[in-house]
Design an enzyme around this catalytic site. Structure first.
Site, PDB file in Angstrom:
ATOM      1  N   SER A  24     -10.174   5.411  -4.938  1.00  0.00           N
ATOM      2  CA  SER A  24     -11.154   6.471  -5.148  1.00  0.00           C
ATOM      3  C   SER A  24     -10.700   7.509  -6.166  1.00  0.00           C
ATOM      4  O   SER A  24     -11.505   7.984  -6.978  1.00  0.00           O
ATOM      5  CB  SER A  24     -11.465   7.145  -3.803  1.00  0.00           C
ATOM      6  N   TYR A  72     -15.117   0.662  -7.120  1.00  0.00           N
ATOM      7  CA  TYR A  72     -16.404   1.323  -6.920  1.00  0.00           C
ATOM      8  C   TYR A  72     -17.283   1.191  -8.166  1.00  0.00           C
ATOM      9  O   TYR A  72     -18.484   1.421  -8.089  1.00  0.00           O
ATOM     10  CB  TYR A  72     -16.182   2.797  -6.571  1.00  0.00           C
ATOM     11  N   LYS A 120       1.357  10.190   5.936  1.00  0.00           N
ATOM     12  CA  LYS A 120       1.382   8.753   6.173  1.00  0.00           C
ATOM     13  C   LYS A 120       2.618   8.098   5.556  1.00  0.00           C
ATOM     14  O   LYS A 120       2.711   6.869   5.511  1.00  0.00           O
ATOM     15  CB  LYS A 120       0.110   8.109   5.623  1.00  0.00           C
ATOM     16  N   LYS A 150       0.858  -1.185   0.000  1.00  0.00           N
ATOM     17  CA  LYS A 150       0.000   0.000   0.000  1.00  0.00           C
ATOM     18  C   LYS A 150       0.889   1.229   0.000  1.00  0.00           C
ATOM     19  O   LYS A 150       1.681   1.438   0.925  1.00  0.00           O
ATOM     20  CB  LYS A 150      -0.925   0.009   1.217  1.00  0.00           C
ATOM     21  N   GLU A 174       7.648  -6.683   1.337  1.00  0.00           N
ATOM     22  CA  GLU A 174       6.426  -6.547   2.138  1.00  0.00           C
ATOM     23  C   GLU A 174       5.494  -7.741   1.913  1.00  0.00           C
ATOM     24  O   GLU A 174       4.934  -8.301   2.859  1.00  0.00           O
ATOM     25  CB  GLU A 174       5.703  -5.250   1.766  1.00  0.00           C
ATOM     26  N   LYS A 206      -2.184  -1.522  -3.728  1.00  0.00           N
ATOM     27  CA  LYS A 206      -3.011  -0.321  -3.687  1.00  0.00           C
ATOM     28  C   LYS A 206      -2.132   0.916  -3.790  1.00  0.00           C
ATOM     29  O   LYS A 206      -1.152   1.008  -3.040  1.00  0.00           O
ATOM     30  CB  LYS A 206      -3.804  -0.301  -2.378  1.00  0.00           C
ATOM     31  N   ARG A 237     -10.800   9.384   1.725  1.00  0.00           N
ATOM     32  CA  ARG A 237     -10.678  10.009   3.050  1.00  0.00           C
ATOM     33  C   ARG A 237     -11.845  10.941   3.319  1.00  0.00           C
ATOM     34  O   ARG A 237     -12.295  11.069   4.465  1.00  0.00           O
ATOM     35  CB  ARG A 237      -9.332  10.725   3.153  1.00  0.00           C
TER      36      ARG A 237
END
Length: 332
Positions: free
Chosen positions: A280, A319, A223, A200, A239, A254, A210
């Site tokens: 998104s 979505y 972040k 991610k 990872e 992602k 968000r």
């Protein structure tokens, strides 16, 4: 080596629709889709997300209706993300551990009404914290890895007890998959899947999400200290290897389109189920392009989804899932 032209004419197999279907190397079906849904308090509420045209936050009873819609469209799984009320957010994200929180009630309602549809529940603290970070933060603003992992394992347990079929840690803390797997096994939830957000990235494409979960305006700082640097690819493989070794059943890359190379590398290296999340910002770009007349919305959606599958994705969180499922049904 293929014979030279005109003995070989590669256009021959493209000349008709039936032939193009028959020779297609990559297949896409409704079963390849996971539908992310935003859940909010209220009664039969459908509150539009301004930065995500066509996407709403749904009350629990409306979420159940979306579950039935997913079933009828052949979409096998929905993913839930809560817009936790302001007064229940805190520095320690304690609401994430409440068995009566918004997402737990939504899970229970879905599994009661539509048990044949899988429910994926996100494991991270950002929908519950007052500061918008995915973990606990010290007085200097640092996100604390080990203390956060302890909370995330408890959160995953709460979600599993509510009926979640898949828990999906999206926090990017080191060691959280092992902690979650151990917690689930000890509590008798060994059949609950872990779909880890293994790669991610600290991306600019998360803004509308968000907004939808109410964490964007609360976020203090970056972040980047825990999500991955977009410049790194080899690190993604490390990872993924760590999460698989700790007990992940599948992994997520992602965002999606900007990281198709990572999807391909993960699939080829590990030969495990890898899902892409068309986030998104990617959704919003397609919608904006379509609204501006810059492209056909349906065609752009389907081309994008095929690209994920061609890159090696087992499935896609999108979505656009209900739209794509309808288009696929019409094409049959």
């Amino acid at each position: 080596m293929s014979p030279a032209f005109p003995a070989t004419r590669l256009r021959r197999t493209r000349a008709s629709a039936w032939s193009r279907r028959m020779f297609a190397e990559t297949r896409l079906g409704a079963a390849d889709l996971i539908w992310p849904l935003f859940v909010a308090e209220g009664d039969r509420a459908g509150s539009p997300v301004g930065s995500l045209p066509g996407v709403s936050r749904w009350s629990i009873d409306a979420i159940v209706e979306r579950g039935r819609e997913a079933r009828d469209l052949g979409i096998p799984c929905v993913a839930l993300f809560p817009d936790t009320p302001r007064d229940l957010r805190s520095d320690d994200g304690a609401e994430a551990l409440s068995p009566d929180n918004l997402v737990c009630r939504a899970i229970a309602a879905l599994k009661d009404a539509v048990p044949e549809v899988g429910v994926l529940a996100d494991v991270a603290l950002d929908p519950y914290t007052s500061h918008g970070h995915d973990g606990l933060v010290d007085d200097d603003g640092r996100v604390l890895n080990d203390r956060t992992v302890e909370v995330l394992a408890l959160q995953a347990l709460v979600l599993a007890r509510a009926g979640a079929d898949i828990v999906a840690p999206s926090d990017m803390m080191d060691g959280r998959v092992a902690a979650i797997r151990g917690m689930l096994e000890r509590d008798g939830h060994g059949d609950v899947q872990i779909m880890a957000y293994a790669a991610k990235y600290a991306s600019a494409f998360y803004g509308p999400f968000r907004d939808a979960v109410g964490s964007g305006s609360r976020l203090k700082g970056s972040k980047s200290t825990y999500q991955m640097d977009p410049a790194n690819g080899d690190e993604a493989l490390r990872e993924v290897a760590m999460d698989l070794a700790e007990g992940a059943d599948s992994v997520i890359v992602k965002p999606g389109l900007p990281y198709l190379d990572i999807v391909r590398r993960v699939r080829e290296r590990f030969e495990v189920p890898v899902f892409a999340y068309a986030v998104s910002g990617e959704y919003a770009m397609i919608e904006a392009a379509a609204a501006a007349g810059a492209g056909d919305r349906d065609a752009m959606v389907m081309e994008t989804l095929i690209a994920f599958r061609r890159a090696g994705a087992t499935g896609v969180l999108t979505y656009h899932a209900p739209l794509a499922a309808r288009l696929l049904a019409e094409a049959r």
